[in-house]
Design a protein around this motif. Structure first.
Motif, PDB file in Angstrom:
ATOM      1  N   ILE A  60       0.903  -1.134  -0.111  1.00 20.40           N
ATOM      2  CA  ILE A  60      -0.162  -0.196  -0.118  1.00 20.40           C
ATOM      3  C   ILE A  60       0.843   1.294   0.088  1.00 20.40           C
ATOM      4  O   ILE A  60       0.453   2.281   0.160  1.00 20.40           O
ATOM      5  CB  ILE A  60      -0.964   0.117   1.220  1.00 20.40           C
ATOM      6  CG1 ILE A  60      -0.115  -0.131   2.620  1.00 20.40           C
ATOM      7  CG2 ILE A  60      -2.023  -1.002   1.194  1.00 20.40           C
ATOM      8  CD1 ILE A  60      -1.238   0.131   3.693  1.00 20.40           C
ATOM      9  N   SER A  63       0.580   4.632   2.495  1.00 23.34           N
ATOM     10  CA  SER A  63      -0.632   4.693   3.339  1.00 23.34           C
ATOM     11  C   SER A  63      -0.595   4.875   4.803  1.00 23.34           C
ATOM     12  O   SER A  63      -1.041   5.576   5.622  1.00 23.34           O
ATOM     13  CB  SER A  63      -1.526   3.705   2.934  1.00 23.34           C
ATOM     14  OG  SER A  63      -1.562   4.015   1.445  1.00 23.34           O
ATOM     15  N   ARG A  67      -1.548   7.709   7.603  1.00 23.99           N
ATOM     16  CA  ARG A  67      -2.598   7.618   8.483  1.00 23.99           C
ATOM     17  C   ARG A  67      -2.246   8.102   9.698  1.00 23.99           C
ATOM     18  O   ARG A  67      -2.899   8.416  10.493  1.00 23.99           O
ATOM     19  CB  ARG A  67      -2.798   6.080   8.355  1.00 23.99           C
ATOM     20  CG  ARG A  67      -3.752   5.626   9.455  1.00 23.99           C
ATOM     21  CD  ARG A  67      -4.067   3.984   9.427  1.00 23.99           C
ATOM     22  NE  ARG A  67      -4.519   3.620  10.848  1.00 23.99           N
ATOM     23  CZ  ARG A  67      -4.494   2.150  10.917  1.00 23.99           C
ATOM     24  NH1 ARG A  67      -4.177   1.306  10.008  1.00 23.99           N
ATOM     25  NH2 ARG A  67      -5.402   1.816  11.852  1.00 23.99           N
TER      26      ARG A  67
END
Length: 306
Positions: A60, A63, A67
């Motif tokens: 990913i 990400s 976050r």
């Protein structure tokens, strides 16, 4: 070959030769790669994946890092870590310096009391946590009993969000003040007696002697004690987890405790790896700042900071 020819041959440029010490360096280099570099590279690789225990990792990218700023618990954990670390450095530094000044003077049974004073530093953190957990108990703890003797109402200690971090810092201070005392005591022992004799002749008080002679001369030792305590306090886990597990609520949840929850309670290995990388970067930045401050601070022979 004559000695002159041997010397001339030694002067001639030769091709590159592998250093003779490589057979001795290579095993250590392989160990470093195996136990340090590879785990960190693997951690960074995991941080780029969404990976929960029981499922296959999915790439990913960044990400997990994106976050982090929106994770309220992570932001709060950073704040708790900074407050806890600052108090856990300042209080042992103050009390340790005071204890060093006291134990530096000569009085009966000084050696025995010194040994007794450093005993908390020798105890295991989990054992300390269990003892202090019983002492913090609102109804059965000895701390509230002692407060009742002087008319102070009972406190909730680690069971209230407003007092949990100061209570944990109390435990940290009790355990690590002896370490600061030993470091500062070594500094006081290295100071010659002549400045104190001159101050006594000039009629200086005890406070003036400490302020203008002892404190400037032990400043390098105080800095070393601050560095050791800062590095240890930032990564503190065992005392906090054994006493509060980050509670009540999330009031004492530091980065280490939150990292443990993400990795071993929620089993989100990818996100936990991102937290590890950011936490490591924070420690490196803090250590770099301390080393920069150490290089920028110079002490002359009289102990004055320049």
């Amino acid at each position: 070959m004559s000695p002159a020819q041997t010397e001339a041959a030694a002067r001639e440029p030769n091709g590159w030769r592998p250093p003779s010490y490589w057979p001795f360096v290579l095993p250590a280099l392989l160990v470093v790669l195996a136990i340090i570099i590879f785990p960190w590279a693997y951690t960074i690789w995991m941080s780029l994946h969404e990976w929960k225990v029981g499922s296959a990792p999915t790439f990913i990218g960044l990400s997990n890092y994106i976050r982090l700023p929106s994770d309220i618990r992570f932001i709060e954990a950073i704040g708790h870590t900074l407050v806890y670390s600052a108090l856990s450095v300042a209080l042992p530094l103050i009390f340790g310096t005071f204890a060093a000044v006291v134990f530096h003077t000569k009085f009966p049974m000084r050696g025995f009391l010194r040994g007794l004073f450093i005993m908390p530093m020798m105890a295991t953190p989990v054992a300390i946590a269990l003892v202090w957990t019983m002492m913090f108990h609102p109804q059965l703890g000895i701390l509230n009993y002692l407060l009742s003797l002087v008319g102070v109402p009972p406190q909730l200690w680690v069971f209230h969000p407003a007092t949990v971090i100061p209570s944990l810092v109390m435990v940290e201070t009790w355990q690590w003040t002896p370490l600061v005392m030993l470091i500062v005591l070594g500094g006081l022992a290295s100071i010659p007696t002549e400045p104190y004799e001159s101050a006594l002749i000039d009629g200086a008080t005890r406070w003036q002697t400490f302020r203008y002679i002892s404190l400037p001369l032990i400043a390098p030792f105080l800095f070393i004690a601050s560095m050791i305590r800062m590095i240890d306090a930032v990564k503190s886990f065992d005392i906090i987890f054994a006493i509060t597990q980050g509670g009540p609520g999330n009031a004492s949840e530091t980065i280490n405790v939150y990292l443990y929850s993400v990795a071993f309670v929620y089993y989100d290995v990818g996100y936990a790896s991102a937290i590890v990388v950011v936490f490591f970067a924070l420690i490196v930045a803090l250590a770099g700042a301390l080393l920069w401050l150490r290089r920028r601070t110079h002490w002359n022979d009289g102990g004055d900071v320049r």
